[in-house]
Design a protein around this motif. Structure first.
Motif, PDB file in Angstrom:
ATOM      1  N   ASP A   8       0.814  -1.208   0.000  1.00 19.54           N
ATOM      2  CA  ASP A   8       0.000   0.000   0.000  1.00 19.54           C
ATOM      3  C   ASP A   8       0.857   1.271   0.000  1.00 19.54           C
ATOM      4  O   ASP A   8       0.359   2.356  -0.317  1.00 19.54           O
ATOM      5  N   PHE A   9       2.116   1.134   0.367  1.00 18.44           N
ATOM      6  CA  PHE A   9       3.000   2.293   0.505  1.00 18.44           C
ATOM      7  C   PHE A   9       4.167   2.263  -0.479  1.00 18.44           C
ATOM      8  O   PHE A   9       4.857   3.260  -0.652  1.00 18.44           O
ATOM      9  N   LYS A  10       4.371   1.129  -1.116  1.00 16.98           N
ATOM     10  CA  LYS A  10       5.502   0.936  -2.024  1.00 16.98           C
ATOM     11  C   LYS A  10       5.255   1.645  -3.357  1.00 16.98           C
ATOM     12  O   LYS A  10       4.158   1.580  -3.913  1.00 16.98           O
ATOM     13  N   CYS A  62      17.019   3.820   4.458  1.00 15.72           N
ATOM     14  CA  CYS A  62      17.211   5.225   4.085  1.00 15.72           C
ATOM     15  C   CYS A  62      15.979   6.030   4.481  1.00 15.72           C
ATOM     16  O   CYS A  62      14.866   5.671   4.101  1.00 15.72           O
ATOM     17  N   LEU A  63      16.197   7.106   5.212  1.00 18.28           N
ATOM     18  CA  LEU A  63      15.096   7.972   5.649  1.00 18.28           C
ATOM     19  C   LEU A  63      15.283   9.368   5.075  1.00 18.28           C
ATOM     20  O   LEU A  63      16.330  10.000   5.269  1.00 18.28           O
ATOM     21  N   MET A 180      15.976  -0.464   1.680  1.00 14.48           N
ATOM     22  CA  MET A 180      14.608   0.043   1.788  1.00 14.48           C
ATOM     23  C   MET A 180      14.674   1.539   2.030  1.00 14.48           C
ATOM     24  O   MET A 180      15.402   1.992   2.924  1.00 14.48           O
ATOM     25  N   LYS A 181      13.903   2.300   1.245  1.00 19.58           N
ATOM     26  CA  LYS A 181      13.958   3.761   1.314  1.00 19.58           C
ATOM     27  C   LYS A 181      12.579   4.296   1.701  1.00 19.58           C
ATOM     28  O   LYS A 181      11.577   3.929   1.086  1.00 19.58           O
ATOM     29  N   PHE A 182      12.564   5.154   2.708  1.00 17.05           N
ATOM     30  CA  PHE A 182      11.300   5.682   3.230  1.00 17.05           C
ATOM     31  C   PHE A 182      11.266   7.204   3.107  1.00 17.05           C
ATOM     32  O   PHE A 182      12.159   7.895   3.607  1.00 17.05           O
ATOM     33  N   GLU A 236      12.887  -2.502  -7.897  1.00 15.51           N
ATOM     34  CA  GLU A 236      12.579  -3.708  -7.133  1.00 15.51           C
ATOM     35  C   GLU A 236      13.673  -4.000  -6.107  1.00 15.51           C
ATOM     36  O   GLU A 236      13.400  -4.486  -5.013  1.00 15.51           O
ATOM     37  N   HIS A 237      14.922  -3.690  -6.450  1.00 11.50           N
ATOM     38  CA  HIS A 237      16.031  -3.983  -5.522  1.00 11.50           C
ATOM     39  C   HIS A 237      16.262  -2.849  -4.513  1.00 11.50           C
ATOM     40  O   HIS A 237      16.989  -3.040  -3.538  1.00 11.50           O
TER      41      HIS A 237
END
Length: 293
Positions: A8-10, A62-63, A180-182, A236-237
């Motif tokens: 839902d967030f990707k 990563c933020l 993963m990056k947010f 994707e990676h």
């Protein structure tokens, strides 16, 4: 409270930040959100111990987000149950003189996590296509060939830098780093309220800087460049996740749940088993220890 689905967030297709909500409305109070976060924290902590023993993967979190979007408190609350040996936080500020003697990705390579560990980048290599786009004069400090003035920094320059960032992430992912990056998606009104609290509440005065107001004046530019960077680098990676950040408690839980759910895909991460010869001699080892008591 409904279950959190990372999908839902990707970011899997082109997005418009203006159309994505900054607040996720849920039927839960802060206490319930904190209880759910506590449970995920514990599971992540246990998983990190297993990953440390497995010693084949590392994780890079990563933020990114505007000032006051809650990155610091998120790090404190989501990762506080981790064994200190298993997590390292890097907050990237303005490059120092030594860092400017290298290419802009150099300091980020140095901060990558070791196998078995988590690293959190609080502000990241993306500052080089965000802050520097809003303030292109900063690029001149890098002393790059053929860049002698702001006028030399063309759209092609930024496209090349985006390509370099994609290649950087592709390279580290191919060598065992889970990325993963947010993006902490904060509304301009909520930022205003948080900045006001920094001025009005004495214990938070130290957090305020006049520079926060200067950058707030570039809000629309930042939104434009964030949107462009996210759309061009969510892969994707190394996927991006857009996290509604107006509710700090909820945003922390969402990030923690996404990390947990994504890590479950790596079913090969298990505690290593002892050699059969060692296990076969357990009784002998016990006897030796009893005799030496």
């Amino acid at each position: 409270m409904k279950s959190i689905d990372p999908n839902d967030f990707k970011v899997v297709k082109k997005i418009s930040l203006a159309k994505i909500p900054t607040l996720l409305k849920v039927k839960a109070d802060d206490e319930e959100k904190e209880e759910k976060l506590d449970k995920v924290q514990a599971k992540l902590s246990d998983f990190q111990d297993v990953m440390y023993a497995h010693n084949k993967y590392s994780v890079l979190i990563c933020l990114q987000g505007m000032d006051t979007s809650g990155k610091d408190s998120l790090i404190r609350e989501v990762f506080k149950e981790f064994n200190p040996r298993g997590v390292v936080v890097h907050s990237f500020k303005t490059p120092n003189s030594t860092e400017l003697e290298h290419d802009y990705l150099w300091r980020h390579y140095l901060a990558l996590p070791e196998k078995g560990k988590f690293a959190i980048f609080n502000r990241t290599h993306y500052e080089n296509v965000l802050v520097t786009r809003v303030h292109p004069e900063y690029v001149l400090n890098e002393n790059l060939p053929e860049i002698n003035s702001v006028e030399d920094i063309t759209p092609a320059f930024w496209e090349k830098r985006i390509e370099q960032i994609n290649n950087f992430e592709k390279h580290i992912a191919a060598n065992g780093t889970i990325v993963m990056k947010f993006y902490m998606h904060l509304s301009k009104e909520e930022q205003r309220q948080r900045l006001l609290r920094r001025l009005e509440e004495g214990k938070h005065n130290w957090k305020f800087s006049p520079g926060d107001l200067k950058e707030r004046g570039h809000w629309d530019e930042y939104q434009q460049y964030y949107e462009e960077a996210i759309n061009k680098t969510s892969t994707e990676h190394a996927p991006w996740y857009i996290i509604p950040a107006d509710d700090k408690e909820m945003s922390r839980y969402i990030v923690a749940k996404i990390i947990w759910e994504e890590m479950q895909k790596y079913t090969d991460i298990k505690e290593p088993e002892l050699d059969d010869k060692i296990k076969a001699n357990f009784e002998d080892y016990k006897e030796q220890l009893k005799k030496n008591s």
